[in-house]
Design a protein around this motif. Structure first.
Motif, PDB file in Angstrom:
ATOM      1  N   ALA A  15       0.809  -1.221   0.000  1.00  0.00           N
ATOM      2  CA  ALA A  15       0.000   0.000   0.000  1.00  0.00           C
ATOM      3  C   ALA A  15       0.840   1.267   0.000  1.00  0.00           C
ATOM      4  N   GLY A  16       1.991   1.260   0.644  1.00  0.00           N
ATOM      5  CA  GLY A  16       2.788   2.470   0.728  1.00  0.00           C
ATOM      6  C   GLY A  16       3.769   2.651  -0.399  1.00  0.00           C
ATOM      7  N   GLY A  17       3.780   1.736  -1.372  1.00  0.00           N
ATOM      8  CA  GLY A  17       4.747   1.818  -2.456  1.00  0.00           C
ATOM      9  C   GLY A  17       6.025   1.086  -2.111  1.00  0.00           C
ATOM     10  N   ARG A  18       7.090   1.401  -2.821  1.00  0.00           N
ATOM     11  CA  ARG A  18       8.377   0.761  -2.589  1.00  0.00           C
ATOM     12  C   ARG A  18       8.942   1.160  -1.219  1.00  0.00           C
ATOM     13  N   ALA A  19       9.966   0.438  -0.783  1.00  0.00           N
ATOM     14  CA  ALA A  19      10.629   0.806   0.472  1.00  0.00           C
ATOM     15  C   ALA A  19      11.125   2.240   0.414  1.00  0.00           C
ATOM     16  N   ALA A  20      11.599   2.679  -0.761  1.00  0.00           N
ATOM     17  CA  ALA A  20      12.108   4.043  -0.906  1.00  0.00           C
ATOM     18  C   ALA A  20      11.057   5.064  -0.494  1.00  0.00           C
ATOM     19  N   GLU A  21       9.854   4.914  -0.996  1.00  0.00           N
ATOM     20  CA  GLU A  21       8.800   5.880  -0.681  1.00  0.00           C
ATOM     21  C   GLU A  21       8.364   5.781   0.778  1.00  0.00           C
ATOM     22  N   GLN A  22       8.299   4.564   1.298  1.00  0.00           N
ATOM     23  CA  GLN A  22       7.881   4.383   2.677  1.00  0.00           C
ATOM     24  C   GLN A  22       8.884   4.997   3.657  1.00  0.00           C
ATOM     25  N   LEU A  23      10.163   4.962   3.310  1.00  0.00           N
ATOM     26  CA  LEU A  23      11.186   5.531   4.182  1.00  0.00           C
ATOM     27  C   LEU A  23      11.259   7.052   4.081  1.00  0.00           C
ATOM     28  N   VAL A  24      11.027   7.581   2.894  1.00  0.00           N
ATOM     29  CA  VAL A  24      11.166   9.022   2.669  1.00  0.00           C
ATOM     30  C   VAL A  24       9.948   9.800   3.158  1.00  0.00           C
ATOM     31  N   ARG A  25       8.782   9.240   2.977  1.00  0.00           N
ATOM     32  CA  ARG A  25       7.552   9.987   3.269  1.00  0.00           C
ATOM     33  C   ARG A  25       7.514  10.542   4.690  1.00  0.00           C
ATOM     34  N   PRO A  26       7.875   9.768   5.726  1.00  0.00           N
ATOM     35  CA  PRO A  26       7.816  10.322   7.088  1.00  0.00           C
ATOM     36  C   PRO A  26       8.807  11.464   7.331  1.00  0.00           C
ATOM     37  N   LEU A  27       9.800  11.626   6.457  1.00  0.00           N
ATOM     38  CA  LEU A  27      10.788  12.685   6.641  1.00  0.00           C
ATOM     39  C   LEU A  27      10.297  14.040   6.146  1.00  0.00           C
ATOM     40  N   LEU A  28       9.142  14.051   5.471  1.00  0.00           N
ATOM     41  CA  LEU A  28       8.737  15.260   4.761  1.00  0.00           C
ATOM     42  C   LEU A  28       7.576  16.013   5.390  1.00  0.00           C
TER      43      LEU A  28
END
Length: 246
Positions: free
Chosen positions: A63-76
């Motif tokens: 649901a959250g996309g790739r690991a890349a997106e899941q890791l970056v999203r909370p930083l923004l």
């Protein structure tokens, strides 16, 4: 001949590329080119190309996309919505939006339908994916970035408060680009014909990350990057906040 790096963003006229000479930071060239191959093959022959486009397509995705997106999203923080979940390879390569939605509804590929903005960049994702699969030597030169993550890194790890298309948001981003050492004439100047002002700012943010990667100051999310079924790196790159220019 100096080594060059480039930051790239999609724009109405094709791709806006900002090139910088590593041995002379005052030498920045911005122009519109038709595709990423033309940027890599430009006279500057950039050693590092940082581009705002997903690279590395999953066969299946959550649901959250790739690991890349899941890791970056909370930083923004307030800018987290700018990080779309990347669809599976089959959905990205669907014949049209209707077919993409139908595929997304089938069990096993992904639990979300691609949004209209995500669908709009599918042709660009396919073009970059095809380029990297047919010209494997470029895999060591092309890196995925996200402008909002780049700007947060330049801001000491703090997400920007205002959206990029608002006057205040543009002012925030220009101030960070100035602090990074980019020439005032480029930061404050108009974009080339075929690009919008925010396209230029995003390309310049990508350029700063490309410069950092070339100097060994880049970091990827995840670290190390994942690899898709074709061996393409699946990670979003940026600068560690303490590596960003003062």
């Amino acid at each position: 001949m100096p080594a060059w790096v480039a930051g790239v963003d999609g724009c109405p006229g094709g791709w806006i590329a900002a090139f910088q000479a590593l041995d002379d930071p005052s030498r920045v060239v911005v122009r519109i080119l038709p595709d990423l191959a033309a940027i890599c093959d430009a006279p500057e022959a950039p050693a590092v190309v940082a581009v705002d486009i997903p690279i590395g397509l999953p066969e299946q995705v959550g649901a959250g996309g790739r690991a890349a997106e899941q890791l970056v999203r909370p930083l923004l923080g307030p800018r987290r919505g700018s990080v779309f979940p990347t669809s599976s390879r089959a959905v990205v390569y669907a014949a049209d939006y209707t077919a993409a939605i139908a595929l997304a509804r089938q069990p096993g590929l992904q639990p979300f339908a691609p949004s209209p903005p995500a669908n709009a960049i599918f042709p660009r994702i396919r073009a970059v994916d095809g380029l990297l699969r047919t010209r494997p030597a470029l895999r060591e030169r092309i890196y995925e970035v996200h402008p909002e993550l780049a700007f947060a890194s330049l801001n000491g790890g703090v997400p920007l408060a205002q959206a990029k298309r608002k006057a205040g948001g543009m002012a925030e981003r220009r101030a960070l680009l100035r602090r990074s050492g980019l020439p005032e004439a480029v930061v404050a100047g108009p974009p080339p014909r075929g690009a919008k002002p925010d396209d230029l700012l995003d390309a310049l943010a990508a350029l700063v990350v490309a410069r950092g990667i070339a100097r060994g100051c880049g970091v990827s999310y995840p670290d190390p990057p994942e690899r898709d079924a074709h061996g393409l790196s699946a990670a979003i790159w940026t600068l560690l906040p303490h590596e960003a220019p003062p």
